[in-house]
Scaffold this motif. Structure first.
Motif, PDB file in Angstrom:
ATOM      1  N   VAL A 193      34.948  55.710  39.871  1.00  0.00           N
ATOM      2  CA  VAL A 193      34.062  54.538  39.897  1.00  0.00           C
ATOM      3  C   VAL A 193      34.793  53.331  39.293  1.00  0.00           C
ATOM      4  O   VAL A 193      35.348  53.432  38.199  1.00  0.00           O
ATOM      5  CB  VAL A 193      32.782  54.817  39.071  1.00  0.00           C
ATOM      6  CG1 VAL A 193      31.891  53.585  39.008  1.00  0.00           C
ATOM      7  CG2 VAL A 193      32.048  56.005  39.639  1.00  0.00           C
ATOM      8  N   PRO A 194      34.806  52.182  39.992  1.00  0.00           N
ATOM      9  CA  PRO A 194      35.444  50.987  39.426  1.00  0.00           C
ATOM     10  C   PRO A 194      34.729  50.532  38.155  1.00  0.00           C
ATOM     11  O   PRO A 194      33.502  50.378  38.150  1.00  0.00           O
ATOM     12  CB  PRO A 194      35.311  49.942  40.534  1.00  0.00           C
ATOM     13  CG  PRO A 194      35.185  50.734  41.788  1.00  0.00           C
ATOM     14  CD  PRO A 194      34.385  51.957  41.379  1.00  0.00           C
ATOM     15  N   VAL A 195      35.510  50.326  37.086  1.00  0.00           N
ATOM     16  CA  VAL A 195      34.928  49.874  35.806  1.00  0.00           C
ATOM     17  C   VAL A 195      35.598  48.599  35.303  1.00  0.00           C
ATOM     18  O   VAL A 195      35.220  48.061  34.265  1.00  0.00           O
ATOM     19  CB  VAL A 195      35.008  50.975  34.716  1.00  0.00           C
ATOM     20  CG1 VAL A 195      34.167  52.176  35.125  1.00  0.00           C
ATOM     21  CG2 VAL A 195      36.445  51.393  34.433  1.00  0.00           C
ATOM     22  N   GLY A 196      36.604  48.136  36.034  1.00  0.00           N
ATOM     23  CA  GLY A 196      37.271  46.909  35.615  1.00  0.00           C
ATOM     24  C   GLY A 196      38.152  46.388  36.728  1.00  0.00           C
ATOM     25  O   GLY A 196      38.462  47.110  37.684  1.00  0.00           O
ATOM     26  N   GLN A 197      38.469  45.125  36.620  1.00  0.00           N
ATOM     27  CA  GLN A 197      39.295  44.504  37.657  1.00  0.00           C
ATOM     28  C   GLN A 197      40.188  43.440  37.038  1.00  0.00           C
ATOM     29  O   GLN A 197      39.879  42.892  35.972  1.00  0.00           O
ATOM     30  CB  GLN A 197      38.409  43.846  38.696  1.00  0.00           C
ATOM     31  CG  GLN A 197      37.563  42.731  38.130  1.00  0.00           C
ATOM     32  CD  GLN A 197      36.682  42.112  39.194  1.00  0.00           C
ATOM     33  OE1 GLN A 197      37.164  41.478  40.109  1.00  0.00           O
ATOM     34  NE2 GLN A 197      35.387  42.314  39.053  1.00  0.00           N
ATOM     35  N   LEU A 198      41.292  43.180  37.731  1.00  0.00           N
ATOM     36  CA  LEU A 198      42.211  42.125  37.299  1.00  0.00           C
ATOM     37  C   LEU A 198      42.769  41.463  38.555  1.00  0.00           C
ATOM     38  O   LEU A 198      43.192  42.153  39.488  1.00  0.00           O
ATOM     39  CB  LEU A 198      43.327  42.738  36.450  1.00  0.00           C
ATOM     40  CG  LEU A 198      44.304  41.756  35.814  1.00  0.00           C
ATOM     41  CD1 LEU A 198      44.867  42.308  34.521  1.00  0.00           C
ATOM     42  CD2 LEU A 198      45.425  41.353  36.761  1.00  0.00           C
ATOM     43  N   GLY A 199      42.737  40.157  38.578  1.00  0.00           N
ATOM     44  CA  GLY A 199      43.265  39.415  39.713  1.00  0.00           C
ATOM     45  C   GLY A 199      44.455  38.569  39.292  1.00  0.00           C
ATOM     46  O   GLY A 199      44.463  37.977  38.210  1.00  0.00           O
ATOM     47  N   LEU A 200      45.479  38.563  40.134  1.00  0.00           N
ATOM     48  CA  LEU A 200      46.632  37.679  39.934  1.00  0.00           C
ATOM     49  C   LEU A 200      46.697  36.775  41.147  1.00  0.00           C
ATOM     50  O   LEU A 200      46.781  37.259  42.286  1.00  0.00           O
ATOM     51  CB  LEU A 200      47.938  38.482  39.871  1.00  0.00           C
ATOM     52  CG  LEU A 200      48.173  39.373  38.661  1.00  0.00           C
ATOM     53  CD1 LEU A 200      49.427  40.218  38.892  1.00  0.00           C
ATOM     54  CD2 LEU A 200      48.305  38.551  37.388  1.00  0.00           C
ATOM     55  N   ASP A 201      46.655  35.475  40.892  1.00  0.00           N
ATOM     56  CA  ASP A 201      46.822  34.510  41.966  1.00  0.00           C
ATOM     57  C   ASP A 201      48.298  34.121  41.966  1.00  0.00           C
ATOM     58  O   ASP A 201      48.781  33.541  40.987  1.00  0.00           O
ATOM     59  CB  ASP A 201      45.911  33.309  41.676  1.00  0.00           C
ATOM     60  CG  ASP A 201      45.872  32.342  42.827  1.00  0.00           C
ATOM     61  OD1 ASP A 201      46.400  32.683  43.901  1.00  0.00           O
ATOM     62  OD2 ASP A 201      45.326  31.241  42.644  1.00  0.00           O
ATOM     63  N   LEU A 202      49.033  34.481  43.007  1.00  0.00           N
ATOM     64  CA  LEU A 202      50.489  34.254  43.031  1.00  0.00           C
ATOM     65  C   LEU A 202      50.761  32.861  43.587  1.00  0.00           C
ATOM     66  O   LEU A 202      50.785  32.656  44.795  1.00  0.00           O
ATOM     67  CB  LEU A 202      51.162  35.326  43.897  1.00  0.00           C
ATOM     68  CG  LEU A 202      50.891  36.774  43.483  1.00  0.00           C
ATOM     69  CD1 LEU A 202      51.456  37.735  44.520  1.00  0.00           C
ATOM     70  CD2 LEU A 202      51.465  37.066  42.098  1.00  0.00           C
ATOM     71  N   THR A 203      50.953  31.896  42.697  1.00  0.00           N
ATOM     72  CA  THR A 203      51.140  30.513  43.143  1.00  0.00           C
ATOM     73  C   THR A 203      52.531  30.344  43.763  1.00  0.00           C
ATOM     74  O   THR A 203      53.450  31.106  43.454  1.00  0.00           O
ATOM     75  CB  THR A 203      51.012  29.523  41.968  1.00  0.00           C
ATOM     76  OG1 THR A 203      52.159  29.682  41.125  1.00  0.00           O
ATOM     77  CG2 THR A 203      49.741  29.756  41.176  1.00  0.00           C
ATOM     78  N   ASP A 259      48.527  33.406  38.078  1.00  0.00           N
ATOM     79  CA  ASP A 259      47.333  33.057  37.299  1.00  0.00           C
ATOM     80  C   ASP A 259      46.432  34.279  37.209  1.00  0.00           C
ATOM     81  O   ASP A 259      46.062  34.860  38.232  1.00  0.00           O
ATOM     82  CB  ASP A 259      46.580  31.906  37.964  1.00  0.00           C
ATOM     83  CG  ASP A 259      47.280  30.575  37.730  1.00  0.00           C
ATOM     84  OD1 ASP A 259      47.793  30.371  36.609  1.00  0.00           O
ATOM     85  OD2 ASP A 259      47.331  29.760  38.660  1.00  0.00           O
ATOM     86  N   LEU A 260      46.076  34.639  35.983  1.00  0.00           N
ATOM     87  CA  LEU A 260      45.379  35.913  35.749  1.00  0.00           C
ATOM     88  C   LEU A 260      43.913  35.722  35.368  1.00  0.00           C
ATOM     89  O   LEU A 260      43.574  34.826  34.594  1.00  0.00           O
ATOM     90  CB  LEU A 260      46.116  36.649  34.619  1.00  0.00           C
ATOM     91  CG  LEU A 260      45.625  38.053  34.235  1.00  0.00           C
ATOM     92  CD1 LEU A 260      46.809  38.906  33.794  1.00  0.00           C
ATOM     93  CD2 LEU A 260      44.553  38.038  33.164  1.00  0.00           C
ATOM     94  N   GLY A 261      43.069  36.583  35.923  1.00  0.00           N
ATOM     95  CA  GLY A 261      41.679  36.687  35.478  1.00  0.00           C
ATOM     96  C   GLY A 261      41.315  38.157  35.430  1.00  0.00           C
ATOM     97  O   GLY A 261      41.794  38.936  36.262  1.00  0.00           O
ATOM     98  N   MET A 262      40.493  38.567  34.459  1.00  0.00           N
ATOM     99  CA  MET A 262      40.148  39.985  34.383  1.00  0.00           C
ATOM    100  C   MET A 262      38.769  40.198  33.780  1.00  0.00           C
ATOM    101  O   MET A 262      38.264  39.339  33.074  1.00  0.00           O
ATOM    102  CB  MET A 262      41.205  40.762  33.587  1.00  0.00           C
ATOM    103  CG  MET A 262      41.300  40.415  32.119  1.00  0.00           C
ATOM    104  SD  MET A 262      42.712  41.236  31.311  1.00  0.00           S
ATOM    105  CE  MET A 262      42.244  42.976  31.436  1.00  0.00           C
TER     106      MET A 262
END
Ligand SMILES: CC(C)(COP(=O)(O)OP(=O)(O)OC[C@H]1O[C@@H](n2cnc3c(N)ncnc32)[C@H](O)[C@@H]1OP(=O)(O)O)[C@@H](O)C(=O)NCCC(=O)NCCS
Length: 168
Positions: free
Chosen positions: A70-80, A86-89
Protein backbone atom coordinates in the motif's frame (compact mmCIF):
# COMPACT_ATOMS: atom_id res chain seq x y z
CA UNK A 1 15.46 0.59 -7.53
CA UNK A 2 13.18 -1.89 -5.77
CA UNK A 3 14.38 -3.19 -2.44
CA UNK A 4 13.73 -3.18 1.30
CA UNK A 5 14.78 -0.09 3.30
CA UNK A 6 13.14 0.60 6.65
CA UNK A 7 11.56 -2.68 7.82
CA UNK A 8 8.61 -3.47 5.59
CA UNK A 9 9.04 -0.35 3.44
CA UNK A 10 9.83 -0.56 -0.26
CA UNK A 11 10.73 2.37 -2.48
CA UNK A 12 10.05 2.19 -6.22
CA UNK A 13 9.20 4.39 -9.16
CA UNK A 14 5.49 5.14 -9.50
CA UNK A 15 3.36 3.74 -12.30
CA UNK A 16 0.00 4.94 -13.59
CA UNK A 17 -1.63 2.37 -11.28
CA UNK A 18 -0.36 4.41 -8.29
CA UNK A 19 -1.78 7.75 -9.36
CA UNK A 20 -5.09 7.60 -7.45
CA UNK A 21 -3.42 6.50 -4.22
CA UNK A 22 -0.74 9.19 -4.52
CA UNK A 23 -3.30 11.90 -5.23
CA UNK A 24 -5.25 10.72 -2.17
CA UNK A 25 -2.16 11.08 0.05
CA UNK A 26 -1.52 14.52 -1.43
CA UNK A 27 -5.12 15.62 -0.78
CA UNK A 28 -4.93 14.44 2.84
CA UNK A 29 -1.62 16.22 3.50
CA UNK A 30 -2.87 19.41 1.80
CA UNK A 31 -5.93 19.14 4.05
CA UNK A 32 -3.68 19.22 7.13
CA UNK A 33 -3.03 22.80 6.04
CA UNK A 34 0.43 23.34 7.49
CA UNK A 35 3.08 21.18 5.86
CA UNK A 36 2.99 21.61 2.07
CA UNK A 37 2.30 24.53 -0.24
CA UNK A 38 -1.02 23.23 -1.54
CA UNK A 39 -4.12 23.74 0.56
CA UNK A 40 -7.64 22.34 0.57
CA UNK A 41 -9.69 22.27 -1.51
CA UNK A 42 -7.31 20.59 -3.97
CA UNK A 43 -8.38 20.54 -7.61
CA UNK A 44 -8.19 16.74 -7.73
CA UNK A 45 -8.63 16.36 -11.50
CA UNK A 46 -5.87 18.89 -12.20
CA UNK A 47 -3.58 17.23 -9.68
CA UNK A 48 -4.35 13.84 -11.20
CA UNK A 49 -3.51 15.07 -14.73
CA UNK A 50 -0.25 16.54 -13.50
CA UNK A 51 0.66 13.32 -11.70
CA UNK A 52 -0.03 11.30 -14.86
CA UNK A 53 2.23 13.66 -16.85
CA UNK A 54 4.95 13.37 -14.21
CA UNK A 55 4.78 9.57 -14.11
CA UNK A 56 4.75 9.24 -17.91
CA UNK A 57 7.20 12.01 -18.84
CA UNK A 58 10.99 12.37 -18.75
CA UNK A 59 10.84 15.74 -17.01
CA UNK A 60 10.00 14.29 -13.60
CA UNK A 61 10.55 11.34 -11.30
CA UNK A 62 7.87 10.08 -8.94
CA UNK A 63 8.87 7.67 -6.17
CA UNK A 64 6.44 5.70 -4.04
CA UNK A 65 7.00 4.27 -0.57
CA UNK A 66 4.96 1.14 -0.06
CA UNK A 67 4.14 -0.74 3.12
CA UNK A 68 2.60 -4.15 2.58
CA UNK A 69 1.76 -3.24 -0.99
CA UNK A 70 0.00 0.00 0.00
CA UNK A 71 1.42 3.45 -0.92
CA UNK A 72 2.22 5.40 2.27
CA UNK A 73 4.45 8.14 0.91
CA UNK A 74 5.59 9.84 -2.23
CA UNK A 75 8.42 12.01 -3.49
CA UNK A 76 8.52 14.00 -6.70
CA UNK A 77 11.57 15.37 -8.49
CA UNK A 78 10.99 17.96 -11.17
CA UNK A 79 14.04 17.68 -13.47
CA UNK A 80 14.57 21.23 -14.71
CA UNK A 81 16.48 21.87 -17.96
CA UNK A 82 19.14 23.77 -15.98
CA UNK A 83 20.15 20.72 -13.96
CA UNK A 84 18.34 21.33 -10.68
CA UNK A 85 15.94 18.67 -9.39
CA UNK A 86 13.12 20.40 -7.48
CA UNK A 87 11.87 18.14 -4.70
CA UNK A 88 8.52 17.74 -2.98
CA UNK A 89 7.51 14.91 -0.65
CA UNK A 90 4.81 13.71 1.68
CA UNK A 91 4.31 10.74 3.98
CA UNK A 92 0.79 9.74 5.09
CA UNK A 93 0.13 11.05 8.63
CA UNK A 94 -0.07 7.60 10.24
CA UNK A 95 3.29 6.57 8.79
CA UNK A 96 5.48 9.49 9.85
CA UNK A 97 8.46 9.04 12.13
CA UNK A 98 9.12 5.46 11.01
CA UNK A 99 11.85 5.98 8.44
CA UNK A 100 9.65 6.32 5.34
CA UNK A 101 10.85 9.88 4.58
CA UNK A 102 14.47 8.80 5.06
CA UNK A 103 14.04 5.90 2.64
CA UNK A 104 12.35 8.10 0.05
CA UNK A 105 15.00 10.81 0.28
CA UNK A 106 17.90 8.36 0.03
CA UNK A 107 16.36 6.91 -3.14
CA UNK A 108 15.73 10.41 -4.52
CA UNK A 109 19.34 11.48 -4.11
CA UNK A 110 20.50 8.41 -5.98
CA UNK A 111 17.84 8.89 -8.67
CA UNK A 112 18.59 12.62 -9.15
CA UNK A 113 22.30 11.80 -9.59
CA UNK A 114 21.42 9.14 -12.13
CA UNK A 115 19.30 11.70 -14.02
CA UNK A 116 22.36 13.97 -14.26
CA UNK A 117 21.12 16.69 -11.89
CA UNK A 118 23.90 18.71 -10.22
CA UNK A 119 21.70 19.82 -7.34
CA UNK A 120 18.46 19.10 -5.46
CA UNK A 121 16.48 22.16 -4.35
CA UNK A 122 13.35 22.63 -2.26
CA UNK A 123 11.44 25.04 -0.09
CA UNK A 124 10.08 24.29 3.37
CA UNK A 125 8.02 26.20 5.92
CA UNK A 126 10.16 27.37 8.86
CA UNK A 127 7.76 25.66 11.34
CA UNK A 128 8.19 22.24 9.67
CA UNK A 129 10.72 20.88 12.16
CA UNK A 130 10.47 17.28 10.94
CA UNK A 131 11.19 18.20 7.33
CA UNK A 132 14.02 20.61 8.22
CA UNK A 133 15.68 17.95 10.39
CA UNK A 134 15.29 15.30 7.70
CA UNK A 135 16.78 17.49 4.97
CA UNK A 136 19.65 18.68 7.16
CA UNK A 137 20.48 15.08 8.07
CA UNK A 138 21.02 14.48 4.33
CA UNK A 139 23.32 17.49 4.04
CA UNK A 140 20.89 20.05 2.64
CA UNK A 141 21.98 23.60 3.50
CA UNK A 142 19.77 26.60 4.17
CA UNK A 143 20.53 28.83 1.19
CA UNK A 144 17.98 31.55 1.67
CA UNK A 145 14.92 32.78 3.44
CA UNK A 146 11.79 34.16 1.79
CA UNK A 147 10.05 36.60 4.12
CA UNK A 148 6.24 37.02 4.06
CA UNK A 149 6.35 35.37 0.67
CA UNK A 150 3.43 32.96 0.23
CA UNK A 151 -0.17 34.08 0.59
CA UNK A 152 -2.22 31.37 2.31
CA UNK A 153 -5.95 30.97 1.84
CA UNK A 154 -6.40 32.33 5.37
CA UNK A 155 -4.88 35.59 4.09
CA UNK A 156 -1.69 35.09 6.13
CA UNK A 157 1.72 35.58 4.50
CA UNK A 158 4.14 32.75 5.31
CA UNK A 159 7.93 32.69 5.20
CA UNK A 160 9.83 29.86 3.50
CA UNK A 161 13.32 28.39 3.86
CA UNK A 162 15.15 27.71 0.58
CA UNK A 163 17.37 24.60 0.81
CA UNK A 164 19.82 22.96 -1.55
CA UNK A 165 21.95 19.83 -1.78
CA UNK A 166 24.77 19.94 -4.34
CA UNK A 167 25.36 16.58 -6.03
CA UNK A 168 28.46 17.41 -8.06
C1 LIG B 1 8.71 15.59 6.59
C2 LIG B 1 8.35 14.13 6.38
C3 LIG B 1 8.41 13.82 4.88
C4 LIG B 1 9.36 13.25 7.10
O1 LIG B 1 9.05 11.89 6.82
P1 LIG B 1 9.10 10.78 7.97
O2 LIG B 1 8.78 9.49 7.36
O3 LIG B 1 8.28 11.22 9.12
O4 LIG B 1 10.65 10.87 8.36
P2 LIG B 1 11.54 9.78 9.07
O5 LIG B 1 10.72 8.90 9.96
O6 LIG B 1 12.38 9.12 8.03
O7 LIG B 1 12.44 10.71 9.98
C5 LIG B 1 13.58 11.29 9.45
C6 LIG B 1 14.14 12.36 10.35
O8 LIG B 1 13.25 13.46 10.37
C7 LIG B 1 13.33 14.07 11.64
N1 LIG B 1 12.03 14.05 12.23
C8 LIG B 1 10.98 13.23 11.93
N2 LIG B 1 9.89 13.58 12.64
C9 LIG B 1 10.27 14.64 13.40
C10 LIG B 1 9.60 15.49 14.31
N3 LIG B 1 8.29 15.31 14.58
N4 LIG B 1 10.30 16.51 14.86
C11 LIG B 1 11.61 16.71 14.58
N5 LIG B 1 12.30 15.93 13.71
C12 LIG B 1 11.64 14.93 13.14
C13 LIG B 1 14.35 13.36 12.44
O9 LIG B 1 15.62 13.93 12.20
C14 LIG B 1 14.29 12.00 11.80
O10 LIG B 1 15.46 11.31 11.97
P3 LIG B 1 15.64 10.33 13.27
O11 LIG B 1 14.52 9.35 13.18
O12 LIG B 1 16.99 9.73 13.05
O13 LIG B 1 15.54 11.22 14.46
C15 LIG B 1 6.95 13.80 6.96
O14 LIG B 1 6.90 14.25 8.28
C16 LIG B 1 5.80 14.40 6.18
O15 LIG B 1 5.37 13.87 5.15
N6 LIG B 1 5.25 15.53 6.65
C17 LIG B 1 4.10 16.18 6.00
C18 LIG B 1 4.45 16.67 4.59
C19 LIG B 1 5.72 17.48 4.59
O16 LIG B 1 6.04 18.19 5.53
N7 LIG B 1 6.44 17.39 3.46
C20 LIG B 1 7.66 18.13 3.27
C21 LIG B 1 7.34 19.52 2.79
S1 LIG B 1 8.82 20.50 2.54
Amino acid sequence: MRGPTAPGITIREATLADVDALVAIFVDVAGEGRWIGSEAPVDVERRRRRMVEDVEGDHAVVLVAEAGGVPVGQLGLDLTPYGVADLGMAVAAGWRGRGVGTALLAAAVERARRAGAHKIALQVWPHNAAALALYERFGFRREGYLTRHYRRRSGELWDAVVMGLPLD
